[in-house]
Structures are given as C-alpha cells and as structure tokens.
Design an enzyme around this catalytic site. Structure first.
Site, short mmCIF file in Angstrom:
data_model
loop_
_atom_site.label_atom_id
_atom_site.label_comp_id
_atom_site.label_asym_id
_atom_site.label_seq_id
_atom_site.Cartn_x
_atom_site.Cartn_y
_atom_site.Cartn_z
N GLY A 1 -51.05 52.44 65.07
CA GLY A 1 -50.42 52.75 66.34
C GLY A 1 -49.27 51.83 66.69
O GLY A 1 -48.94 50.89 65.97
N SER A 2 -48.70 52.09 67.86
CA SER A 2 -47.46 51.43 68.26
C SER A 2 -47.64 49.96 68.62
O SER A 2 -46.67 49.20 68.62
CB SER A 2 -46.82 52.18 69.42
N GLY B 1 -57.39 57.91 69.78
CA GLY B 1 -56.83 59.18 70.19
C GLY B 1 -55.92 59.81 69.14
O GLY B 1 -55.59 60.96 69.23
N GLY B 2 -55.55 59.01 68.16
CA GLY B 2 -54.70 59.53 67.09
C GLY B 2 -55.53 60.13 65.98
O GLY B 2 -56.71 60.43 66.14
N GLU C 1 -60.95 54.22 61.89
CA GLU C 1 -60.92 53.07 62.80
C GLU C 1 -62.34 52.62 63.12
O GLU C 1 -62.65 51.42 63.09
CB GLU C 1 -60.20 53.42 64.10
#
Length: 166
Positions: free
Chosen positions: A38-39, A112-113, A119
């Site tokens: 993620g970001s 959520g990805g 994960e």
C-alpha cells in the site's frame, strides 16, 4: 492537522518508523521481515532498502504481502522469499504494514486491497507487528470511512454467509 500533504505524511511516517525500529534494534542483520502493501508501506520498503544499501542491514530475508511489494523488493534488491521457504520456515521476526482505518483505542481495519489473505498470514506469523499510518487513517468509529473487508474462499462461502447473517 498537519501542513504536510497526505503523500508527504506517508513518506514521513514510513521513514520515521523504519529509522526508529533500526535505532531500537528491531531491524537487524539476519532478520526475517514481512513487508506490507500500500501507499504507506511502500515508502517503508524503500527506506528499508536504503538501510541495506548503506550496509546497516545485511543478510535480511523478506516476505512480501503482495505481488506489488514483491516487485518493489526485487527492484530494490531486497531478497524475497515465500513464508513456506526453508529460509523463512514459517516464522518472521517482524512485519511492517499500513492500515485503512485506526480508532482512538488502537483497533484497526486493514486488508482492503487485494492482499488481504497474504497480509493476515504474514502478520500472524511475525513475532512483532508494526502498523504505520498517516493522520487521515484515524477515525472515531471503525467502518464509517472504509468498509470492513471480508475475504472468503469458495469452499467457505456458505458458512461465512451464515455467520455474517447472525
């Protein structure tokens, strides 16, 4: 609220987390580490790679939580292994990842990805888990900004539906 943009906050919290973990001895040579997706996690992966390039970390082994992170590790020359490889043997010293929402009492929503299951596997098998997030992830009540992710394998579809309907 901070004067930094959300992108700048993500980079700042990621670098600060990695540097703090290194100074406290939680990032060390020879370690087995789970690297998130993620970001916010990606700047942490980059800072981790910088410590390797600087010679501060040697002989580390990483397990990535997604294809995106695997590609980043390969590009950054971070050795990547499967959680089930003999080098990792199903156990990690530390996992670092981001979150989608964090409540004031430190409960969180993540996954959520597309990397939800991996994960969970990586983080469950890590001795320690560090979650990094910018201020936009802090919420009063979980589930109000980001929907709660539920991943269901085909064989469990009906039993999960029955449980969620309770």
């Amino acid at each position: 609220m901070s004067n930094l943009s959300q992108s700048e906050q993500k980079v700042l919290v990621a670098k600060t987390a990695i540097d703090t973990l290194y100074k406290k001895g939680l990032l060390f040579s020879g370690m087995k580490i789970g690297l998130g997706t993620g970001s916010t996690a990606m700047p942490a992966v980059k800072r981790f790679a910088e410590l390797i390039d600087e010679g501060k970390l040697k002989d580390v082994k990483a397990v990535a939580t997604s294809f995106q992170t695997t590609l980043a590790c390969e590009e950054l020359k971070i050795p990547v292994f499967s959680l089930s490889s003999s080098e990792i043997n199903g156990k990690l010293d530390l996992a670092i990842d981001g979150a989608d929402e964090i409540s004031a009492d430190n409960h969180l929503i993540k996954g959520g990805g597309a990397a939800h299951l991996k994960e969970k596997l990586v983080e469950y098998n890590a001795e320690k888990l560090v979650i990094i997030a910018d201020e936009s992830k802090v919420v009063e009540d979980l589930g109000t900004v980001f929907p709660l992710p539920v991943e269901v394998i085909p064989e469990a579809r009906l039993s999960v539906i029955h449980e969620l309907e309770l």
